[in-house]
Design a protein around this motif. Structure first.
Motif, short mmCIF file in Angstrom:
data_model
loop_
_atom_site.label_atom_id
_atom_site.label_comp_id
_atom_site.label_asym_id
_atom_site.label_seq_id
_atom_site.Cartn_x
_atom_site.Cartn_y
_atom_site.Cartn_z
N HIS A 79 0.83 -1.20 0.00
CA HIS A 79 0.00 0.00 0.00
C HIS A 79 0.86 1.26 0.00
CE1 HIS A 79 -2.93 2.80 2.29
NE2 HIS A 79 -3.18 2.87 1.00
N LEU A 80 0.57 2.15 -0.94
CA LEU A 80 1.21 3.46 -1.00
C LEU A 80 0.12 4.51 -1.20
CD1 LEU A 80 3.84 5.17 -1.23
CD2 LEU A 80 3.63 4.87 -3.72
N ARG A 81 0.14 5.52 -0.34
CA ARG A 81 -0.81 6.63 -0.47
C ARG A 81 -0.01 7.92 -0.35
NH1 ARG A 81 -6.40 7.18 -0.10
NH2 ARG A 81 -7.14 9.20 0.61
N VAL A 82 -0.15 8.78 -1.37
CA VAL A 82 0.56 10.06 -1.40
C VAL A 82 -0.41 11.17 -1.75
CG1 VAL A 82 2.76 8.97 -2.04
CG2 VAL A 82 1.23 9.81 -3.83
N ARG A 83 0.00 12.40 -1.41
CA ARG A 83 -0.80 13.56 -1.82
C ARG A 83 0.13 14.71 -2.13
NH1 ARG A 83 -0.79 16.53 2.97
NH2 ARG A 83 -0.60 15.09 4.73
N SER A 84 -0.26 15.45 -3.14
CA SER A 84 0.54 16.60 -3.53
C SER A 84 0.39 17.71 -2.50
CB SER A 84 0.13 17.09 -4.92
OG SER A 84 -1.21 17.51 -4.93
N VAL A 85 1.38 18.58 -2.48
CA VAL A 85 1.37 19.74 -1.60
C VAL A 85 1.13 20.96 -2.49
CG1 VAL A 85 2.75 21.14 -0.02
CG2 VAL A 85 2.99 18.65 -0.01
N ALA A 86 0.12 21.74 -2.13
CA ALA A 86 -0.18 22.94 -2.92
C ALA A 86 -0.74 24.01 -2.00
CB ALA A 86 -1.20 22.60 -4.01
N ASP A 87 -0.42 25.25 -2.31
CA ASP A 87 -0.98 26.37 -1.54
C ASP A 87 -2.49 26.44 -1.69
OD1 ASP A 87 1.53 27.15 -0.65
OD2 ASP A 87 1.84 28.52 -2.33
N ASP A 88 -2.96 26.07 -2.88
CA ASP A 88 -4.39 26.06 -3.18
C ASP A 88 -4.92 24.66 -2.90
OD1 ASP A 88 -6.93 26.05 -4.26
OD2 ASP A 88 -6.32 26.85 -6.21
N PRO A 89 -5.77 24.48 -1.88
CA PRO A 89 -6.24 23.13 -1.53
C PRO A 89 -7.02 22.44 -2.66
CG PRO A 89 -7.28 24.80 -0.13
CD PRO A 89 -6.28 25.50 -0.98
N THR A 90 -7.54 23.21 -3.62
CA THR A 90 -8.25 22.59 -4.73
C THR A 90 -7.30 21.90 -5.70
OG1 THR A 90 -8.24 24.56 -6.17
CG2 THR A 90 -10.08 24.34 -4.60
N GLN A 91 -6.01 22.16 -5.56
CA GLN A 91 -5.01 21.58 -6.46
C GLN A 91 -4.30 20.36 -5.85
OE1 GLN A 91 -4.77 22.70 -9.70
NE2 GLN A 91 -6.56 23.79 -8.97
N VAL A 92 -4.73 19.93 -4.68
CA VAL A 92 -4.12 18.76 -4.03
C VAL A 92 -4.70 17.49 -4.64
CG1 VAL A 92 -3.91 17.49 -1.86
CG2 VAL A 92 -3.67 19.98 -1.88
N TRP A 93 -3.81 16.61 -5.06
CA TRP A 93 -4.20 15.30 -5.57
C TRP A 93 -3.80 14.25 -4.55
CZ3 TRP A 93 -3.24 14.06 -11.39
CH2 TRP A 93 -3.97 14.95 -12.19
N THR A 94 -4.73 13.37 -4.21
CA THR A 94 -4.45 12.25 -3.33
C THR A 94 -4.55 10.97 -4.15
OG1 THR A 94 -5.34 13.47 -1.44
CG2 THR A 94 -5.13 11.07 -1.21
#
Length: 164
Positions: A79-94
């Motif tokens: 299992h691998l779960r990652v999320r992008s870091v972005a100043d704009d929370p609408t641009q976060v990908w999980t």
């Protein structure tokens, strides 16, 4: 052919795609976690994953800047779960990848959290493309030659999925 489906997990909508790969789970795990193997089909990363954060560079996307990703779960080799870091929370990908294996076949269940800002008509065909590239690179051990143009038409099928 569209292979993705919309599923609700823990009250959150996800785009879920599944691939069956004729390789041991350890090999598929390496293909989705090791920078050199990822470079054959998707991206590279730099940094120290033990800190819980790496910098990702998309190899097959033009003019994409590097992005920081937080590692939320890393349970080798399943299992691998990652999320992008972005100043704009609408641009976060999980993104979530789960591996199961039996008889030398590994099943990858890949999911992306869907928010109102994630357009499934764009990400659906994109993940079909990248996961087919993964399959080819695992099979051949080489850089994938799967072409993007073969996936653009899937946007129409994913538009139907987006409505449901």
């Amino acid at each position: 052919m569209l292979t993705g489906s919309r599923q609700t997990r823990d009250g959150t909508d996800h785009l879920v795609l599944t691939r069956r790969l004729g390789a041991p789970v350890e090999d598929v795990w390496a293909a989705i976690t090791r920078s050199g193997r990822l470079a054959l089909w998707f991206c590279t990363w730099t940094g120290d994953p033990t800190t819980g954060r790496v910098e990702v560079r998309w190899v097959f996307e033009e003019d994409m800047p590097g992005e920081a990703y937080v590692i939320d779960a890393c349970e080798e080799p399943r299992h691998l779960r990652v999320r992008s870091v972005a100043d704009d929370p609408t641009q976060v990908w999980t993104l979530d990848a789960r591996l199961d294996s039996a008889d030398g076949v590994t099943t990858l269940t890949f999911a992306q959290v869907l928010t109102e800002d994630v357009d499934v008509r764009e990400v659906g065909p994109g993940w079909e493309y990248y996961l087919d590239r993964l399959e080819e690179s695992v099979r051949t051990g080489e850089v994938s030659t799967v072409a993007w143009e073969d996936y653009e038409a899937l946007a129409e099928e994913y538009a139907v999925l987006a409505q449901g």
